[in-house]
Design an enzyme around this catalytic site. Structure first.
Site, PDB file in Angstrom:
ATOM      1  N   CYS A 116      47.904 -19.701 112.870  1.00 43.82           N
ATOM      2  CA  CYS A 116      48.366 -19.245 111.768  1.00 43.82           C
ATOM      3  C   CYS A 116      48.656 -20.166 110.578  1.00 43.82           C
ATOM      4  O   CYS A 116      49.106 -20.959 111.127  1.00 43.82           O
ATOM      5  CB  CYS A 116      49.710 -18.268 112.276  1.00 43.82           C
ATOM      6  SG  CYS A 116      50.096 -17.239 110.670  1.00 43.82           S
TER       7      CYS A 116
ATOM      8  N   CYS B 210      55.963 -19.689 109.055  1.00 38.55           N
ATOM      9  CA  CYS B 210      57.378 -19.218 109.332  1.00 38.55           C
ATOM     10  C   CYS B 210      58.235 -20.357 110.239  1.00 38.55           C
ATOM     11  O   CYS B 210      57.474 -20.795 111.393  1.00 38.55           O
ATOM     12  CB  CYS B 210      57.322 -17.844 109.864  1.00 38.55           C
ATOM     13  SG  CYS B 210      56.755 -16.568 108.938  1.00 38.55           S
TER      14      CYS B 210
ATOM     15  N   CYS C  14      50.300  -6.268 123.096  1.00 41.08           N
ATOM     16  CA  CYS C  14      50.486  -7.120 121.790  1.00 41.08           C
ATOM     17  C   CYS C  14      49.097  -8.120 121.848  1.00 41.08           C
ATOM     18  O   CYS C  14      49.031  -8.801 122.454  1.00 41.08           O
ATOM     19  CB  CYS C  14      51.745  -7.892 121.911  1.00 41.08           C
ATOM     20  SG  CYS C  14      52.211  -8.962 120.349  1.00 41.08           S
TER      21      CYS C  14
ATOM     22  N   CYS D 128      56.131 -15.087 121.568  1.00 37.79           N
ATOM     23  CA  CYS D 128      55.699 -15.583 120.409  1.00 37.79           C
ATOM     24  C   CYS D 128      54.811 -16.896 120.433  1.00 37.79           C
ATOM     25  O   CYS D 128      55.060 -17.656 119.633  1.00 37.79           O
ATOM     26  CB  CYS D 128      56.689 -15.604 119.510  1.00 37.79           C
ATOM     27  SG  CYS D 128      57.716 -14.146 119.238  1.00 37.79           S
TER      28      CYS D 128
ATOM     29  N   GLU E  38      46.526 -15.783 123.059  1.00 37.22           N
ATOM     30  CA  GLU E  38      47.480 -15.018 123.965  1.00 37.22           C
ATOM     31  C   GLU E  38      47.636 -13.712 123.743  1.00 37.22           C
ATOM     32  O   GLU E  38      47.503 -13.308 122.560  1.00 37.22           O
ATOM     33  CB  GLU E  38      48.937 -15.953 123.788  1.00 37.22           C
ATOM     34  CG  GLU E  38      49.843 -15.374 124.583  1.00 37.22           C
ATOM     35  CD  GLU E  38      51.250 -16.211 124.099  1.00 37.22           C
ATOM     36  OE1 GLU E  38      51.131 -17.422 123.885  1.00 37.22           O
ATOM     37  OE2 GLU E  38      52.244 -15.702 124.494  1.00 37.22           O
TER      38      GLU E  38
ATOM     39  N   CYS F   3      58.477 -19.762 114.337  1.00 37.04           N
ATOM     40  CA  CYS F   3      57.409 -19.442 115.033  1.00 37.04           C
ATOM     41  C   CYS F   3      56.611 -20.630 115.593  1.00 37.04           C
ATOM     42  O   CYS F   3      56.242 -21.489 114.977  1.00 37.04           O
ATOM     43  CB  CYS F   3      56.613 -18.469 113.979  1.00 37.04           C
ATOM     44  SG  CYS F   3      55.125 -17.541 115.039  1.00 37.04           S
TER      45      CYS F   3
HETATM   46  N1  SAH Z   1      52.275 -12.486 111.133  1.00 36.46           N
HETATM   47  C1  SAH Z   1      52.670 -11.137 111.350  1.00 36.46           C
HETATM   48  C2  SAH Z   1      53.044 -11.226 112.878  1.00 36.46           C
HETATM   49  C3  SAH Z   1      53.463 -12.284 113.596  1.00 36.46           C
HETATM   50  S1  SAH Z   1      54.708 -12.115 115.138  1.00 36.46           S
HETATM   51  C4  SAH Z   1      54.313 -11.122 110.826  1.00 36.46           C
HETATM   52  O1  SAH Z   1      54.784 -12.199 110.326  1.00 36.46           O
HETATM   53  O2  SAH Z   1      54.965 -10.079 110.956  1.00 36.46           O
HETATM   54  C5  SAH Z   1      55.653 -10.681 115.179  1.00 36.46           C
HETATM   55  C6  SAH Z   1      57.029 -10.762 114.737  1.00 36.46           C
HETATM   56  O3  SAH Z   1      57.775 -11.832 115.718  1.00 36.46           O
HETATM   57  C7  SAH Z   1      57.179 -11.303 113.352  1.00 36.46           C
HETATM   58  O4  SAH Z   1      58.308 -10.355 112.789  1.00 36.46           O
HETATM   59  C8  SAH Z   1      57.829 -12.521 113.446  1.00 36.46           C
HETATM   60  O5  SAH Z   1      58.657 -13.031 112.291  1.00 36.46           O
HETATM   61  C9  SAH Z   1      58.479 -12.818 114.733  1.00 36.46           C
HETATM   62  N2  SAH Z   1      58.546 -13.866 115.390  1.00 36.46           N
HETATM   63  C10 SAH Z   1      57.881 -14.994 115.470  1.00 36.46           C
HETATM   64  N3  SAH Z   1      58.169 -15.896 116.349  1.00 36.46           N
HETATM   65  C11 SAH Z   1      59.499 -15.591 116.418  1.00 36.46           C
HETATM   66  C12 SAH Z   1      60.600 -16.154 117.379  1.00 36.46           C
HETATM   67  N4  SAH Z   1      60.363 -17.359 117.848  1.00 36.46           N
HETATM   68  N5  SAH Z   1      61.516 -15.436 117.544  1.00 36.46           N
HETATM   69  C13 SAH Z   1      61.772 -14.176 117.010  1.00 36.46           C
HETATM   70  N6  SAH Z   1      60.761 -13.650 116.368  1.00 36.46           N
HETATM   71  C14 SAH Z   1      59.723 -14.252 116.058  1.00 36.46           C
END
Ligand code: SAH
Length: 360
Positions: free
Chosen positions: A120, A124, A113, A341, A100, A127
């Protein structure tokens, strides 16, 4: 010499540097101006096939086809937001995987983006990209081509790239760094390194190594909590690296590069959004060079988390500002075209994705 191959074992020419392309062409007995022409077809004219490279002889095109793959993503789906013009893309890779990417319009230019991995493994909790684990790393060409295809389709120049889609860039380190050099190369799209942002969940050795690359990219750190205790409930990576070490690595990044950081903080109701936590956050980063980007968490249906209220978000912001911290709130772009995301990919994979995989 670079040893990146596509899934059929052919050398991936789009992942090669200008110097490497030149060496390859020399090995094929071609003059160096041919290497320049080829590099230009790949990285400026954004050619989809060797056969489209009309200034190269038929014989050379044939040799290229036999020896190399020219990675080109296939559009699986495009969605355009009616509210803010944001475009979300699903692309198919040659092995049938789907990734995506998102195109956003800002007053300062167009931003894309990109994903850096298929899935991944960071885990987290909030996510969607991590729910099925890591499938594989993306090659530099597969990161580049997210941008190339979008620029070709929209016909508009992309000036900013954020590596903030699915995947953890520091978990695919070499390919991400190679991608950053290629996208900012003078002979390619030549996007300013200052307009490249890499977001990490906080892998300390990766951040320190990244500081040494001599790049001018912006580093964004996914903080999401003001202390290790809360951070561990949201991010498993917090069990490997303490905030103290992570922030020391961030400071090192600033010292080496002179680039101010972004601290991302997704606000989750009742988890990390009270005023005590805002105060602790201000204290934690007051000596860092950077600002906080507050993100109202995007609810993921598999998870219990909900967004903080507007009132809570603005109180949190005000308290940070009162304590001398610069704060921005991330606008939620393209809300009407599928959750952010990684959620678009996830819903697609649960439906049409299987059909796509069978077809390719
Ligand atoms: N692996 C990288 C990039 C991830 S995505 C990282 O962890 O930074 C980019 C940002 O979006 C990160 O800060 C991640 O924590 C956040 N993110 C992911 N899912 C999310 C969600 N459902 N709501 C808000 N932020 C989210």
């Amino acid at each position: 010499m670079l040893d990146l191959k596509d899934c059929h074992g052919r050398k991936d020419i789009k992942s090669m540097s200008y110097e490497e392309v030149t060496e390859e062409m020399a090995a094929l007995g071609e003059k160096s101006f041919r290497a320049k022409q080829l590099y230009d077809w790949i990285h400026v004219k954004l050619a989809e096939r060797f056969d489209d490279m009309s200034s190269l002889s038929k014989e050379l095109r044939q040799k290229l086809k036999e020896n190399y793959s020219l990675t080109c993503l296939k559009l699986a789906e495009e969605r355009v937001s009616r509210t803010d013009g944001t475009r979300k893309y699903l692309f198919g890779l040659e092995d049938g995987n789907i990734i995506e990417s998102v195109w956003m319009q800002y007053h300062h230019g167009n931003s894309v983006c990109i994903s850096s991995q298929v899935g991944c493994r960071m885990g987290c909790r909030f996510c969607a990209s991590t729910l099925d684990g890591l499938e594989r790393n993306l090659r530099p060409s597969e990161m580049l081509d997210q941008i190339y295809r979008i620029q070709a389709m929209t016909g508009e120049r992309i000036s900013n790239v954020v590596v903030m889609g699915a995947g953890e860039p520091m978990d695919n380190y070499d390919n991400v760094v190679r991608f950053l050099r290629l996208i900012s190369h003078k002979g390619g799209l030549n996007i300013s390194q200052r307009n490249l942002t890499v977001s990490t969940c906080g892998i300390v050795p990766g951040i320190r190594r990244f500081a040494e690359e001599g790049l001018q990219a912006t580093l964004a750190l996914s903080l999401h909590a003001p202390n290790d205790e809360v951070r561990r409930t949201l991010m498993p990576v917090a069990n490997s690296y303490r905030l103290k070490e992570v922030l020391e690595a961030c400071r090192y990044y600033f010292e080496k590069t002179g680039r101010r950081l972004t601290f991302e903080y997704s606000l989750v109701q009742g988890v990390n959004d009270n005023l005590e936590e805002a105060r602790a956050l201000a204290e934690l980063i007051k000596d860092q060079h950077g600002h906080v980007n507050l993100i109202p968490v995007n609810p993921v249906k598999e998870r219990p988390y909900i967004q903080s209220s507007q009132k809570t978000i603005s109180r949190f912001k005000n308290l940070l500002e009162k304590n001398g911290i610069n704060v921005t709130i991330r606008r939620e772009m393209g809300r009407d075209i599928g959750g952010a995301c990684g959620q678009l990919r996830k819903s697609y994979m649960e439906g049409e994705g299987e059909t796509w995989k069978r077809m390719h």
